[in-house]
Design a protein around this motif. Sequence first.
Motif, PDB file in Angstrom:
ATOM      1  N   LEU A 215      36.979  22.214 -20.948  1.00 26.20           N
ATOM      2  CA  LEU A 215      37.245  23.536 -20.658  1.00 26.20           C
ATOM      3  C   LEU A 215      37.794  24.302 -21.999  1.00 26.20           C
ATOM      4  CD1 LEU A 215      39.247  23.428 -17.323  1.00 26.20           C
ATOM      5  CD2 LEU A 215      36.951  24.673 -17.838  1.00 26.20           C
ATOM      6  N   VAL A 220      32.442  25.918 -22.544  1.00 23.76           N
ATOM      7  CA  VAL A 220      32.270  26.731 -21.481  1.00 23.76           C
ATOM      8  C   VAL A 220      31.061  27.459 -21.434  1.00 23.76           C
ATOM      9  CG1 VAL A 220      33.132  28.485 -19.944  1.00 23.76           C
ATOM     10  CG2 VAL A 220      34.463  26.630 -20.557  1.00 23.76           C
ATOM     11  N   VAL A 235      36.316  29.539 -13.235  1.00 22.80           N
ATOM     12  CA  VAL A 235      36.464  29.807 -14.548  1.00 22.80           C
ATOM     13  C   VAL A 235      36.320  31.495 -14.839  1.00 22.80           C
ATOM     14  CG1 VAL A 235      35.349  29.613 -16.919  1.00 22.80           C
ATOM     15  CG2 VAL A 235      35.728  27.524 -15.437  1.00 22.80           C
ATOM     16  N   VAL A 251      40.023  30.636 -21.977  1.00 25.12           N
ATOM     17  CA  VAL A 251      39.414  30.131 -20.917  1.00 25.12           C
ATOM     18  C   VAL A 251      40.487  30.074 -19.755  1.00 25.12           C
ATOM     19  CG1 VAL A 251      38.151  28.122 -19.669  1.00 25.12           C
ATOM     20  CG2 VAL A 251      37.738  28.584 -21.860  1.00 25.12           C
ATOM     21  N   LEU A 253      41.575  29.930 -15.210  1.00 23.20           N
ATOM     22  CA  LEU A 253      41.000  29.315 -13.722  1.00 23.20           C
ATOM     23  C   LEU A 253      41.632  30.155 -12.781  1.00 23.20           C
ATOM     24  CD1 LEU A 253      41.411  25.857 -14.184  1.00 23.20           C
ATOM     25  CD2 LEU A 253      39.232  26.772 -14.231  1.00 23.20           C
TER      26      LEU A 253
END
Length: 302
Positions: A215, A220, A235, A251, A253
């Motif tokens: 991540l 990514v 993501v 990045v 979530l």
Amino acid sequence: MYLDAVWLLNFLMDAMILFLTQGVTRAKSKRSRVFLAALVASVIVPISIYMPDSWLMSSLGKVFYSFFIVWVAFSFSSLRAFFFQWVTFYFITFTIGGSMLGVHFFLATEISVQGGSVVTFTGGYGDPVSWLFVLIGFPCSFLFTKWRLEQVSVHRMKLENIYDVSVSWNGKKAGCKGLVDSGNQLIDPVSRKMVFLADPSVLKQFMGQKELDLLQVDQVVTSMDDLPDEIQKAVRLVPYSAAGIKGQLLVTLLVDSITIETPDGHLEIKQALLGVQQQDLTHDRLYQLLIHPHVMVKGKSA
């Protein structure tokens, strides 16, 4: 033992203690008043030598004398403020004096405390080594005490803004401590969702180290297929700028919810963005998540 030298030394010490007291209590006072109070405080030196039986040398007399010193330095605005200044004055005096005496006993330097005053002895103006110890040791104790009090103050401010937080995602729940960070103004420009930053200890409650290592922005972008399906779906890349550098990507979530426990109840933010940090947010592990400050304003409607 020369009275003028000891008097000057105590005047400088009292001035430093009073200025440190002013800094800790944030008392508003002119510098001239603080120096005048230091002069008043240093008068105890000739009194202790020439009038050792004076009532000012008693415990009660010293208490009243310290009241007068604090009043001269900071005047009187309220009973609460005055009492806080007085207690702080004594606390700093004992703290610095204790550190000085501790080093004295360790080094066996010729220094003693008589009538509340620091006195060197041997003959003439005293042993040069002992005077050097006082002149160097006291400022060092002063600076160390000031630094530690500032650290305690910062630590206390942090604790006042730390809350229990739980993050729910993919059927799992992670518990952590969150700090309300006024400097975190990051919002996803597309979805307008607030971004929370979490360190590895939070993320590892949802995934393994292998997935966490993937991540990163470069990973990514180039190796998205190596991530499990549930992580791929969550993501999001959010643009941000830091220290004047624009065009960076973070990045994040998309988690199910973030719940913050406050004294007034819990705040729940659904479908929140959790920014991935590969390193701990703080070395003392006091908190593991940075809370977006807008949450505390918007509350449950966020």
